[in-house]
Design a protein around this motif. Structure first.
Motif, PDB file in Angstrom:
ATOM      1  N   ASN A   1      24.271   3.970  17.865  1.00 29.31           N
ATOM      2  CA  ASN A   1      24.265   3.866  16.410  1.00 29.31           C
ATOM      3  C   ASN A   1      23.083   4.656  15.857  1.00 29.31           C
ATOM      4  O   ASN A   1      22.322   5.276  16.607  1.00 29.31           O
ATOM      5  CB  ASN A   1      24.212   2.397  15.965  1.00 29.31           C
ATOM      6  CG  ASN A   1      23.038   1.648  16.586  1.00 29.31           C
ATOM      7  OD1 ASN A   1      21.891   2.071  16.464  1.00 29.31           O
ATOM      8  ND2 ASN A   1      23.325   0.544  17.272  1.00 29.31           N
TER       9      ASN A   1
ATOM     10  N   LYS B   1      20.345   6.295  18.404  1.00 27.92           N
ATOM     11  CA  LYS B   1      20.986   7.541  18.826  1.00 27.92           C
ATOM     12  C   LYS B   1      20.005   8.501  19.500  1.00 27.92           C
ATOM     13  O   LYS B   1      20.376   9.220  20.431  1.00 27.92           O
ATOM     14  CB  LYS B   1      21.662   8.227  17.640  1.00 27.92           C
ATOM     15  CG  LYS B   1      20.702   8.801  16.590  1.00 27.92           C
ATOM     16  CD  LYS B   1      21.454   9.633  15.557  1.00 27.92           C
ATOM     17  CE  LYS B   1      20.496  10.380  14.634  1.00 27.92           C
ATOM     18  NZ  LYS B   1      21.208  11.299  13.721  1.00 27.92           N
TER      19      LYS B   1
ATOM     20  N   ASN C   1      26.653   7.770  14.955  1.00 31.78           N
ATOM     21  CA  ASN C   1      27.175   6.743  15.861  1.00 31.78           C
ATOM     22  C   ASN C   1      27.955   7.397  16.994  1.00 31.78           C
ATOM     23  O   ASN C   1      28.082   8.627  17.060  1.00 31.78           O
ATOM     24  CB  ASN C   1      28.052   5.736  15.107  1.00 31.78           C
ATOM     25  CG  ASN C   1      29.134   6.419  14.296  1.00 31.78           C
ATOM     26  OD1 ASN C   1      29.835   7.298  14.792  1.00 31.78           O
ATOM     27  ND2 ASN C   1      29.283   6.012  13.046  1.00 31.78           N
TER      28      ASN C   1
END
Length: 447
Positions: A180, A184, A236
């Motif tokens: 996410n 990330k 994401n």
């Protein structure tokens, strides 16, 4: 002076009787509850101090239970790792036995079969050992693969509906759904590979970089994809998968032209999105599936594999709140324990030389596991000392809070008895003073 509109003595007796009554009511409340302070008016400063102490006591008691939960977690993990240690010891026996040339190939085949089963059991223990639904021998994976470990994931899952196919293909899915916007950039520096067989030596590389842009390049039959994790458009796992897939699609015509030049007669009859002459890719949401276009298990050596050890999350921090103040934690470093992190890799005992290499790998795995179990044991001992200290602090604060807030029952009983006597005498005096005005009636009677 005789008056009837005021009875000062009766008023005075009644006023004092009211005071005694209020004192008796407070004493009754204190004796009934056992507390000296029942409301802020009883002791304004004392109430404030007492409530702070109560907060500390209840926080420390909960912290003690937190620590006990941490100890229980460690004990659960250590119990499972004890079984892993037993498995490794058995592997050591099997490898030692297999290294002896008195064994026939059939004998070594039987030993190899047991080794493979033991390795699978280590990975099953890693995936399934839980405490309060937390998997405690495998860190939460940013990229999940349904496989024993990430070292050499065989494309052996069955899929249908790939490309324009009506039949099934064999492949494996990488799930990026745990990625996410907050985590990330943890992907930066990681990479994974999709392989061709040892006969064709094609290698397809997928890297996650600290750049803001993504790119794809071809070098002969080799494909290289770089995903810039600082790209603001990637937030994401679905964005990552879409980016990878779109980059591969953008190079399809170049790739097909290259393959047709290098491999005359090669074709793509089902219109697969290809990487290499025998592998293809499909994407759905946060899942990207790599599959074999022509072959199924068993593949040629090294074919149809995803090598993703670099994506394996090997550690996860569990923070235990061990005090009543914010951020007073002890960090417990939980490690992924499976065949990949133990360094077992491919276990082969089909020859003297390969059995020796396997034996060396097993020795290293035993040492690595012993080191981690020693860490868990040291942490358990530390937590037990921490819990003892927290319990002691809670007890001492509770003693102080008791002195401040609890009623002295003996003293309060004396007060109550005194007020009860005063109440009785006050009532008698009130009755007596109410009779003082009777003398006025005698004056009226004599007129």
């Amino acid at each position: 002076m005789q008056i009837i509109t005021h009875n000062q003595n009766a008023d005075t007796a009644n006023r004092h009787l009211g005071i005694v009554y209020e004192n008796k009511k407070k004493s009754t409340e204190k004796l009934s509850t056992g507390y000296r302070i029942n409301r802020s008016a009883d002791d304004t400063a004392g109430l404030s101090i007492s409530e702070k102490m109560r907060r500390q006591i209840r926080g420390l008691n909960k912290a003690s239970r937190n620590i006990q939960d941490g100890i229980s977690l460690i004990q659960t993990a250590d119990g499972a790792l004890n079984e892993v240690h037993d498995i490794l010891q058995r592997m050591n026996e099997l490898s030692t036995q297999a290294a002896n040339d008195t064994n026939t190939q059939s004998d070594r085949g039987a030993l190899q079969a047991e080794l493979n089963q033991l390795k699978s059991e280590i990975n099953r223990i890693s995936r399934t050992t839980q405490f309060n639904t937390h998997t405690i021998l495998m860190a939460k994976q940013l990229v999940q693969i349904d496989a024993d470990d990430y070292a050499a994931v065989i494309m052996n899952d069955t899929f249908s509906g790939m490309g324009n196919r009506s039949g099934s293909v064999y492949g494996k899915t990488l799930d990026f759904s745990n990625v996410n916007i907050l985590n990330k950039e943890d992907m930066i520096g990681k990479q994974f590979f999709v392989t061709c067989s040892q006969n064709c030596s094609q290698l397809f590389t997928f890297r996650f970089t600290d750049q803001q842009t993504s790119s794809i390049s071809l070098s002969g039959e080799n494909l290289s994809v770089d995903i810039g994790m600082k790209d603001t458009a990637i937030n994401n796992g679905s964005d990552i998968v879409a980016k990878i897939y779109d980059l591969i699609v953008s190079k399809q015509s170049d790739f097909i032209r290259t393959l047709q030049t290098i491999r005359p007669g090669w074709s793509n009859p089902y219109n697969d999105t290809i990487i290499g002459h025998a592998n293809a890719v499909a994407a759905t949401g946060a899942n990207i599936t790599f599959y074999s276009t022509f072959f199924g298990p068993p593949y040629a050596p090294g074919m149809g594999e995803i090598r993703a050890t670099d994506l394996l999350q090997t550690e996860e921090i569990f923070r235990l709140q061990v005090n009543d103040n914010p951020y007073q934690e002890i960090a417990l470093n939980l490690k992924t324990i499976n065949s990949a992190t133990l360094g077992l890799g491919r276990l082969d005992v089909t020859s003297f030389e390969s059995a020796g290499k396997t034996l060396d790998s097993v020795h290293n795995a035993i040492e690595n596991l012993s080191s981690y179990r020693s860490y868990l044991g040291a942490m358990q001992n530390r937590l037990e000392k921490t819990m003892s200290n927290v319990d002691n602090a809670s007890e001492n604060v509770q003693r102080s809070e008791s002195l401040l807030r609890d009623a002295d029952m003996a003293d309060e009983t004396v007060r109550f008895s005194r007020d009860k006597i005063l109440e009785q005498f006050g009532q008698a005096m009130l009755a007596h003073t109410n009779q003082d005005t009777d003398s006025v009636l005698h004056l009226l009677a004599s007129v």
